[in-house]
Design a protein around this motif. Structure first.
Motif, PDB file in Angstrom:
ATOM      1  N   VAL A 141      64.215  33.232  33.439  1.00 17.10           N
ATOM      2  CA  VAL A 141      64.244  31.669  34.289  1.00 17.10           C
ATOM      3  C   VAL A 141      62.768  31.793  34.616  1.00 17.10           C
ATOM      4  CG1 VAL A 141      64.789  30.700  36.308  1.00 17.10           C
ATOM      5  CG2 VAL A 141      66.748  32.385  34.701  1.00 17.10           C
TER       6      VAL A 141
ATOM      7  N   CYS B 115      67.038  24.005  43.909  1.00 18.81           N
ATOM      8  CA  CYS B 115      67.665  22.160  42.633  1.00 18.81           C
ATOM      9  C   CYS B 115      69.133  22.776  42.357  1.00 18.81           C
ATOM     10  CB  CYS B 115      67.258  22.230  41.617  1.00 18.81           C
ATOM     11  SG  CYS B 115      67.988  21.736  40.199  1.00 18.81           S
TER      12      CYS B 115
ATOM     13  N   VAL C 248      63.526  19.788  35.317  1.00 20.00           N
ATOM     14  CA  VAL C 248      64.700  20.919  35.723  1.00 20.00           C
ATOM     15  C   VAL C 248      65.688  19.973  36.198  1.00 20.00           C
ATOM     16  CG1 VAL C 248      62.347  22.432  36.108  1.00 20.00           C
ATOM     17  CG2 VAL C 248      64.106  20.789  38.304  1.00 20.00           C
ATOM     18  N   PRO C 249      67.174  21.237  35.697  1.00 20.58           N
ATOM     19  CA  PRO C 249      66.625  22.328  34.988  1.00 20.58           C
ATOM     20  C   PRO C 249      66.083  22.020  33.188  1.00 20.58           C
ATOM     21  CG  PRO C 249      69.351  21.865  34.901  1.00 20.58           C
ATOM     22  CD  PRO C 249      68.138  20.621  35.734  1.00 20.58           C
TER      23      PRO C 249
ATOM     24  N   CYS D 246      70.042  23.475  38.975  1.00 27.17           N
ATOM     25  CA  CYS D 246      69.569  24.624  38.283  1.00 27.17           C
ATOM     26  C   CYS D 246      70.914  25.485  38.380  1.00 27.17           C
ATOM     27  CB  CYS D 246      68.067  24.731  38.770  1.00 27.17           C
ATOM     28  SG  CYS D 246      67.378  23.324  38.801  1.00 27.17           S
ATOM     29  N   HIS D 247      70.933  25.626  39.829  1.00 21.76           N
ATOM     30  CA  HIS D 247      72.182  27.072  39.948  1.00 21.76           C
ATOM     31  C   HIS D 247      73.231  26.529  39.787  1.00 21.76           C
ATOM     32  CE1 HIS D 247      73.641  30.226  42.305  1.00 21.76           C
ATOM     33  NE2 HIS D 247      74.798  29.198  41.967  1.00 21.76           N
TER      34      HIS D 247
ATOM     35  N   LYS E 120      72.277  27.974  35.691  1.00 21.41           N
ATOM     36  CA  LYS E 120      71.728  29.587  35.501  1.00 21.41           C
ATOM     37  C   LYS E 120      72.576  29.675  35.780  1.00 21.41           C
ATOM     38  CE  LYS E 120      68.591  28.955  39.078  1.00 21.41           C
ATOM     39  NZ  LYS E 120      67.748  29.209  39.882  1.00 21.41           N
TER      40      LYS E 120
ATOM     41  N   ILE F  54      65.436  29.141  30.799  1.00 22.26           N
ATOM     42  CA  ILE F  54      65.516  28.322  31.744  1.00 22.26           C
ATOM     43  C   ILE F  54      64.715  27.639  32.189  1.00 22.26           C
ATOM     44  CG2 ILE F  54      67.130  27.466  33.479  1.00 22.26           C
ATOM     45  CD1 ILE F  54      69.548  29.359  32.231  1.00 22.26           C
TER      46      ILE F  54
ATOM     47  N   GLU G 195      60.741  29.607  37.666  1.00 22.61           N
ATOM     48  CA  GLU G 195      61.425  29.209  38.941  1.00 22.61           C
ATOM     49  C   GLU G 195      59.421  28.380  39.222  1.00 22.61           C
ATOM     50  OE1 GLU G 195      64.312  28.180  40.201  1.00 22.61           O
ATOM     51  OE2 GLU G 195      65.375  29.777  39.282  1.00 22.61           O
TER      52      GLU G 195
ATOM     53  N   SER H 206      63.453  25.637  36.055  1.00 21.88           N
ATOM     54  CA  SER H 206      63.842  25.816  36.633  1.00 21.88           C
ATOM     55  C   SER H 206      63.705  25.368  38.673  1.00 21.88           C
ATOM     56  CB  SER H 206      65.076  26.989  37.230  1.00 21.88           C
ATOM     57  OG  SER H 206      66.077  26.634  38.601  1.00 21.88           O
ATOM     58  N   LYS H 207      63.834  24.948  39.255  1.00 24.24           N
ATOM     59  CA  LYS H 207      63.344  25.004  40.716  1.00 24.24           C
ATOM     60  C   LYS H 207      64.622  26.093  42.007  1.00 24.24           C
ATOM     61  CE  LYS H 207      60.494  21.185  40.153  1.00 24.24           C
ATOM     62  NZ  LYS H 207      59.694  20.178  40.747  1.00 24.24           N
TER      63      LYS H 207
ATOM     64  N   SER I 288      70.645  19.654  32.507  1.00 23.78           N
ATOM     65  CA  SER I 288      71.792  19.682  32.553  1.00 23.78           C
ATOM     66  C   SER I 288      73.622  18.573  32.215  1.00 23.78           C
ATOM     67  CB  SER I 288      72.335  19.801  34.234  1.00 23.78           C
ATOM     68  OG  SER I 288      71.645  18.604  34.424  1.00 23.78           O
TER      69      SER I 288
END
Length: 96
Positions: free
Chosen positions: A40, A21, A65-66, A24-25, A28, A15, A42, A17-18, A78
């Motif tokens: 992951v 975000c 992202v994601p 993103c959370h 995940k 994944i 980041e 991600s940032k 997403s």
């Protein structure tokens, strides 16, 4: 694309991600809820995060992202992951 290709080849679930975000959370957490242990990246904390983000954008990932890769295949962001989940297909994709 060389860096993205290399990192997604190393693990079955990756994944991008940032940390800032919220989607993103969510993604995940969703993938973890199936017992998966994704790697992951980041992008806002990774030393090569800008290069990875540029490569993801070049692959057509907008927003960048994601982004989820499973089995070296780009599943998407997403919207695509949530769609698979709502259709009951995400668990199957993660198992295969």
């Amino acid at each position: 694309m060389a860096m993205v290709t290399r990192v997604v080849a190393e693990k079955p679930v990756v994944i991008f991600s940032k940390t800032s975000c919220c989607m993103c959370h969510t993604i995940k957490s969703l993938i973890n809820s199936f017992g998966s242990n994704p790697v992951v990246y980041e992008l806002d904390e990774h030393p090569n995060g800008k290069q990875l983000e540029d490569e993801l954008k070049a692959l057509g990932c907008k927003p960048s992202v994601p982004v989820v890769f499973i089995g070296q295949q780009l599943l998407g962001g997403s919207n695509e992951i949530m769609s698979l989940h709502l259709k009951g297909k995400l668990a199957h994709v993660l198992k295969s």
